[in-house]
Design a protein around this motif. Structure first.
Motif, PDB file in Angstrom:
ATOM      1  N   LEU A  33       0.853  -1.190   0.000  1.00 53.33           N
ATOM      2  CA  LEU A  33       0.000   0.000   0.000  1.00 53.33           C
ATOM      3  C   LEU A  33       0.889   1.241   0.000  1.00 53.33           C
ATOM      4  N   PRO A  34       0.347   2.385  -0.426  1.00 51.92           N
ATOM      5  CA  PRO A  34       1.121   3.620  -0.314  1.00 51.92           C
ATOM      6  C   PRO A  34       1.450   3.914   1.153  1.00 51.92           C
ATOM      7  N   LYS A  35       2.543   4.606   1.348  1.00 51.19           N
ATOM      8  CA  LYS A  35       2.898   5.015   2.694  1.00 51.19           C
ATOM      9  C   LYS A  35       1.809   5.926   3.251  1.00 51.19           C
ATOM     10  N   ASP A  36       1.419   5.711   4.484  1.00 51.51           N
ATOM     11  CA  ASP A  36       0.382   6.499   5.165  1.00 51.51           C
ATOM     12  C   ASP A  36      -1.010   6.291   4.583  1.00 51.51           C
ATOM     13  N   ALA A  37      -1.228   5.189   3.829  1.00 59.46           N
ATOM     14  CA  ALA A  37      -2.563   4.925   3.282  1.00 59.46           C
ATOM     15  C   ALA A  37      -3.591   4.749   4.401  1.00 59.46           C
ATOM     16  N   TRP A  38      -3.141   4.325   5.564  1.00 56.73           N
ATOM     17  CA  TRP A  38      -4.072   4.111   6.676  1.00 56.73           C
ATOM     18  C   TRP A  38      -4.816   5.401   7.025  1.00 56.73           C
ATOM     19  N   LYS A  39      -4.209   6.545   6.744  1.00 58.69           N
ATOM     20  CA  LYS A  39      -4.857   7.812   7.080  1.00 58.69           C
ATOM     21  C   LYS A  39      -6.134   8.001   6.274  1.00 58.69           C
ATOM     22  N   GLU A  40      -6.105   7.596   5.006  1.00 59.70           N
ATOM     23  CA  GLU A  40      -7.306   7.727   4.184  1.00 59.70           C
ATOM     24  C   GLU A  40      -8.391   6.758   4.665  1.00 59.70           C
ATOM     25  N   ILE A  41      -7.965   5.561   5.094  1.00 63.16           N
ATOM     26  CA  ILE A  41      -8.926   4.609   5.648  1.00 63.16           C
ATOM     27  C   ILE A  41      -9.555   5.182   6.914  1.00 63.16           C
ATOM     28  N   ALA A  42      -8.746   5.826   7.747  1.00 63.60           N
ATOM     29  CA  ALA A  42      -9.262   6.421   8.992  1.00 63.60           C
ATOM     30  C   ALA A  42     -10.291   7.499   8.699  1.00 63.60           C
ATOM     31  N   HIS A  43     -10.024   8.319   7.698  1.00 66.57           N
ATOM     32  CA  HIS A  43     -10.978   9.389   7.378  1.00 66.57           C
ATOM     33  C   HIS A  43     -12.278   8.809   6.829  1.00 66.57           C
ATOM     34  N   LEU A  44     -12.180   7.732   6.077  1.00 65.77           N
ATOM     35  CA  LEU A  44     -13.396   7.111   5.554  1.00 65.77           C
ATOM     36  C   LEU A  44     -14.237   6.546   6.694  1.00 65.77           C
ATOM     37  N   LEU A  45     -13.582   5.883   7.658  1.00 66.95           N
ATOM     38  CA  LEU A  45     -14.303   5.358   8.804  1.00 66.95           C
ATOM     39  C   LEU A  45     -14.994   6.476   9.563  1.00 66.95           C
ATOM     40  N   SER A  46     -14.286   7.573   9.740  1.00 66.16           N
ATOM     41  CA  SER A  46     -14.840   8.701  10.479  1.00 66.16           C
ATOM     42  C   SER A  46     -16.015   9.317   9.730  1.00 66.16           C
ATOM     43  N   ALA A  47     -15.855   9.473   8.408  1.00 72.09           N
ATOM     44  CA  ALA A  47     -16.908  10.122   7.608  1.00 72.09           C
ATOM     45  C   ALA A  47     -18.207   9.328   7.661  1.00 72.09           C
ATOM     46  N   PHE A  48     -18.108   8.009   7.601  1.00 71.49           N
ATOM     47  CA  PHE A  48     -19.312   7.189   7.584  1.00 71.49           C
ATOM     48  C   PHE A  48     -19.908   6.983   8.966  1.00 71.49           C
ATOM     49  N   SER A  49     -19.108   7.231   9.993  1.00 74.09           N
ATOM     50  CA  SER A  49     -19.604   6.990  11.342  1.00 74.09           C
ATOM     51  C   SER A  49     -20.366   8.180  11.897  1.00 74.09           C
ATOM     52  N   GLU A  50     -20.235   9.344  11.250  1.00 67.22           N
ATOM     53  CA  GLU A  50     -20.939  10.518  11.744  1.00 67.22           C
ATOM     54  C   GLU A  50     -22.427  10.385  11.474  1.00 67.22           C
ATOM     55  N   SER A  51     -23.214  10.876  12.386  1.00 65.96           N
ATOM     56  CA  SER A  51     -24.666  10.782  12.208  1.00 65.96           C
ATOM     57  C   SER A  51     -25.123  11.709  11.108  1.00 65.96           C
ATOM     58  N   ASP A  52     -26.141  11.281  10.372  1.00 65.91           N
ATOM     59  CA  ASP A  52     -26.693  12.065   9.273  1.00 65.91           C
ATOM     60  C   ASP A  52     -27.891  12.880   9.741  1.00 65.91           C
ATOM     61  N   SER A  53     -27.964  14.103   9.259  1.00 63.37           N
ATOM     62  CA  SER A  53     -29.183  14.882   9.401  1.00 63.37           C
ATOM     63  C   SER A  53     -30.045  14.608   8.190  1.00 63.37           C
ATOM     64  N   ALA A  54     -31.238  15.192   8.179  1.00 63.21           N
ATOM     65  CA  ALA A  54     -32.110  14.999   7.031  1.00 63.21           C
ATOM     66  C   ALA A  54     -31.471  15.620   5.805  1.00 63.21           C
ATOM     67  N   PRO A  55     -31.474  14.926   4.668  1.00 67.89           N
ATOM     68  CA  PRO A  55     -30.840  15.438   3.472  1.00 67.89           C
ATOM     69  C   PRO A  55     -31.587  16.630   2.906  1.00 67.89           C
ATOM     70  N   SER A  56     -30.837  17.523   2.221  1.00 67.46           N
ATOM     71  CA  SER A  56     -31.430  18.651   1.519  1.00 67.46           C
ATOM     72  C   SER A  56     -30.824  18.721   0.137  1.00 67.46           C
ATOM     73  N   ASP A  57     -31.216  19.770  -0.629  1.00 67.84           N
ATOM     74  CA  ASP A  57     -30.635  19.917  -1.957  1.00 67.84           C
ATOM     75  C   ASP A  57     -29.129  20.110  -1.858  1.00 67.84           C
ATOM     76  N   GLY A  58     -28.683  20.799  -0.827  1.00 63.19           N
ATOM     77  CA  GLY A  58     -27.274  20.857  -0.516  1.00 63.19           C
ATOM     78  C   GLY A  58     -26.438  21.736  -1.433  1.00 63.19           C
ATOM     79  N   VAL A  59     -25.131  21.696  -1.180  1.00 68.18           N
ATOM     80  CA  VAL A  59     -24.141  22.464  -1.942  1.00 68.18           C
ATOM     81  C   VAL A  59     -23.540  21.549  -3.008  1.00 68.18           C
ATOM     82  N   PRO A  60     -23.526  21.948  -4.269  1.00 67.11           N
ATOM     83  CA  PRO A  60     -22.900  21.109  -5.301  1.00 67.11           C
ATOM     84  C   PRO A  60     -21.402  20.954  -5.038  1.00 67.11           C
ATOM     85  N   VAL A  61     -20.908  19.740  -5.224  1.00 65.56           N
ATOM     86  CA  VAL A  61     -19.483  19.455  -5.072  1.00 65.56           C
ATOM     87  C   VAL A  61     -18.934  19.091  -6.448  1.00 65.56           C
TER      88      VAL A  61
END
Length: 742
Positions: free
Chosen positions: A482-510
């Motif tokens: 794996l790339p060096k420090d790839a674990w950091k991206e895995i950690a951010h993915l775990l964190s992003a999915f573990s956060e609670s969701d509010s009700a969805p809206s039209d939102g900001v385009p990305v």
């Protein structure tokens, strides 16, 4: 064929038969190329000792004997390779003998690392038995990978032996098992060690006495007569019950590819290319350097990786063939995965045709689908460049999602991935297994050579960091870099999915904007698939595309997306931040730009963007807090002042021109550095790519060279060596340098 190869083959075909060889003028007339160009390539071939100069005037050139011998063609044809077997003939014979041993065969156990060809060997043995009419086509051949249900032993037992109605909640009816389906034929259980002890015990009774019970049955005994083949990647005596292990009368260990003899590996390469030719229904022309590279390159993924790498090369060559039709599909060096190309030999042999085995009528293959897509896009009026881009995306999806590894040893087997993810606490794993699997595969594709920044993790909770490090460690323990420090991206993915969701809206385009043919589209596609919607958008910026065109495309997309909350622009390098600022001023739209985009950043931004109360400014601030800007990109400092020197490959003029520029042009400017590189005149993209890399590392003032740049690179001031020998050229040079030194 490249010009260097044209010169090489002209000497082989016309100069080798005569002891006198060819002059540069004769080769020039023969090839209809400029004499100076031919002379340059001839001298290059002399330098690499493929060609010798003969004394006298005019100078004559002749292929050396060793290079000439390597140019002899070798031909594959379906008649010479009918159903070519893969593997050691002794292994095949021993397995076949076990399968056909009267009256109902001997249980056979195959042991070997992932990718050593266990499944393929079984398929070959069954095919051979049917061909010899020892095994009837009407007799069933059932295969099953026990790792698919390894996390649910009850379901695994039910899949194998069948289920009685009411055996567990949800079992609303009786269900037939694989054993019953294989009755009278062959049952192949891959990863057999995944069977729980109770399942192994039941399988032992089936082999020993021919009886078994469905899951949930206590009284009724069923009978079945099967020929059993098992396969495992583990040590059998450590993972199988002694009673079951003893019932396997024949045990074979398949060695990894690195332990096989060269002639065995050659057979593998030949067979895989023949199979791809059959799939294409076209001839494949294979440079013998290419074949030798496939025979010799390190291949830690064993036979599975080898086949995947062959498929990678064929898919790339087939894409070119669609837009440059020819009687055959030619495999070139640029088609090879990096690991294969790394062992490319310095001498070249002529392409050899591999005659195709025609595919069955109506059979779908990646090649037939690419051809269908090409015709469809052409009928819809897509430009050639647009069609090539779309077809490359399609081919890449095939290579990544196919059943075999892609260009690198980058894919984990299902059971290995389950082992890896077992290092995660179950609450973190809920609802995001697919996302993690996708990220892990993509990181493995990058490999340890990847050189890109990963997001910092100081702001993340300790549980995410520890879990991600455990996963990364488990992956590398499987010999998958794996790339060096790839674990950091895995950690951010775990964190992003573990956060609670509010009700969805039209939102900001990305909106993702990155350099390259399909980088932005690929990131957006993966992120949208993981999030289950289409809220992430992309604009790709091919290196050959003028900056003005890219600016207009991004501007049009931002105007179309803007819904009042602004637009979050995620880019790959900091220089694109000015594009967002310019568009914001031009159209009065709130555009906020973040650089060094990663998949984790995109997912985090998209999830935040879907919740109420966010606008582009707040969203950008939140994402940047989670993914801080690398220190190097925060400090604009004083960019390095650079003059580039570019010469075509094989000219030998690079060092001379560098020294001349340093002595006569930049000597008085101590702060100016001179960077040099060679480029391939047959591939204008290589020139643009070099300029792009230089521009990211410094302030490129001008380029000096012996050949004019491609038209797509006209935005960088260019000075020919001849021009700089004139007074007017020197004057223009001084004006350019003084104007841009800052």
């Amino acid at each position: 064929m490249k010009r260097l190869d044209q010169v090489r083959h002209a000497l082989a075909e016309h100069g080798a038969a005569e002891a006198t060889g060819l002059t540069a003028q004769e080769a020039s007339r023969l090839l209809q190329l400029d004499r100076s160009t031919v002379s340059r390539y001839l001298n290059h071939l002399v330098k690499v000792k493929e060609v010798e100069k003969l004394p006298g005037r005019p100078v004559r050139f002749r292929m050396v004997k060793s290079a000439l011998t390597s140019l002899e063609e070798w031909v594959y044809s379906p008649q010479n390779h009918p159903g070519k077997t893969i593997g050691n003939s002794a292994e095949i014979n021993e397995a076949l003998a076990a399968l056909l041993y009267p009256p109902k065969g001997l249980p056979l156990l195959l042991e070997g690392e992932t990718g050593t060809g266990k499944t393929h060997l079984v398929e070959q043995v069954v095919q051979l038995a049917r061909k010899q009419e020892k095994f009837s086509p009407s007799q069933p051949f059932v295969t099953f990978n026990c790792s698919e249900y390894a996390q649910n032993p009850e379901l695994l037992m039910g899949q194998l032996f069948g289920i009685r109605k009411g055996a567990f909640t949800g079992a609303a009816s009786d269900r037939t098992g694989l054993v019953e389906r294989a009755d009278g034929g062959i049952l192949f259980l891959d990863e057999i060690h995944r069977l729980p002890p109770a399942g192994q015990e039941t399988l032992f009774h089936l082999i020993d006495q021919g009886v078994y019970r469905r899951l949930g049955e206590t009284e009724l005994e069923r009978t079945a007569s099967i020929r059993l083949i098992g396969a495992t990647t583990e040590k059998p005596d450590e993972v199988l019950l002694p009673t079951l292990l003893r019932r396997f009368a024949v045990k074979l260990t398949l060695p990894p590819l690195k332990q096989r003899k060269q002639h065995e590996r050659e057979k593998l390469v030949d067979a895989f290319f023949i199979e791809e030719a059959r799939q294409m229904a076209l001839d494949i022309r294979l440079d013998s350097r290419c074949r030798q590279a496939f025979v010799q390159y390190p291949c830690p993924g064993n036979i599975g990786q080898l086949k995947g790498d062959v498929q990678h090369a064929c898919a790339q060559a087939f894409l070119r063939h669609l837009h440059q039709p020819s009687p055959a599909v030619s495999i070139r060096r640029e088609d090879l995965p990096a690991s294969v190309a790394s062992v490319w030999k310095s001498h070249a042999d002529s392409p050899s045709p591999i005659a195709p085995l025609r595919s069955d009528k109506g059979e779908k293959t990646v090649y037939s689908e690419l051809l269908r897509k090409e015709r469809e896009l052409s009928a819809r009026g897509w430009s050639r460049d647009e069609r090539i881009r779309e077809l490359k995306l399609m081919a890449n999806r095939y290579l990544k999602q196919g059943p075999l590894p892609g260009s690198q040893h980058c894919r984990l087997e299902n059971h290995d991935l389950q082992k890896v993810l077992s290092h995660l606490p179950q609450p973190l794993l809920q609802g995001q297994r697919e996302a993690l699997e996708s990220l892990i595969h993509s990181l493995a594709v990058e490999g340890e050579q990847a050189n890109r920044p990963f997001p910092e993790t100081e702001s993340l909770q300790e549980k995410y960091q520890q879990s991600a490090q455990a996963v990364a460690k488990a992956i590398t323990a499987k010999n998958i870099p794996l790339p060096k420090d790839a674990w950091k991206e895995i950690a951010h993915l775990l964190s992003a999915f573990s956060e609670s969701d509010s009700a969805p809206s039209d939102g900001v385009p990305v909106l993702i904007v990155t350099h390259g043919e399909s980088t932005a589209s690929s990131i957006a596609q993966v992120a949208n698939a993981l999030l289950g919607d289409e809220r992430i958008y992309a604009v790709d910026m091919p290196l050959h595309q003028p900056a003005s065109v890219a600016h207009q495309r991004v501007s049009d997309r931002i105007q179309a997306l803007h819904g009042g909350k602004g637009v979050l622009l995620l880019v790959d390098i900091g220089s694109l931040t000015t594009m967002g600022e310019d568009i914001s001023r031009e159209h009065g739209i709130s555009v906020h730009t973040l650089s060094n985009v990663t998949l984790s950043m995109v997912i985090h931004a998209a999830r935040k963007a879907r919740t109420p109360g966010w606008d582009a400014k707040k969203l950008a601030h939140s994402v940047r807090e989670r993914f801080p800007e690398p220190i190097s990109s925060l400090v604009p400092a004083h960019p390095r002042l650079v003059v580039g020197v570019l010469c075509p490959q094989g000219e030998g003029a690079l060092t001379t021109l560098h020294d001349w520029v340093k002595q006569n042009l930049t000597g008085k400017y101590k702060e100016i550095e001179i960077w040099t590189s060679e480029w391939n005149p047959d591939q204008s993209e290589s020139y643009r790519e070099i300029l792009y890399q230089w521009q990211q590392s410094g302030n490129l003032l001008a380029v000096v060279g012996t050949h004019s740049p491609p038209e797509t690179c006209s935005d960088i001031p260019f000075f020919s060596a001849w021009e700089l020998l004139q007074a007017e050229g020197i004057q223009r040079w001084n004006e350019q340098i003084n104007r841009n030194r800052g």
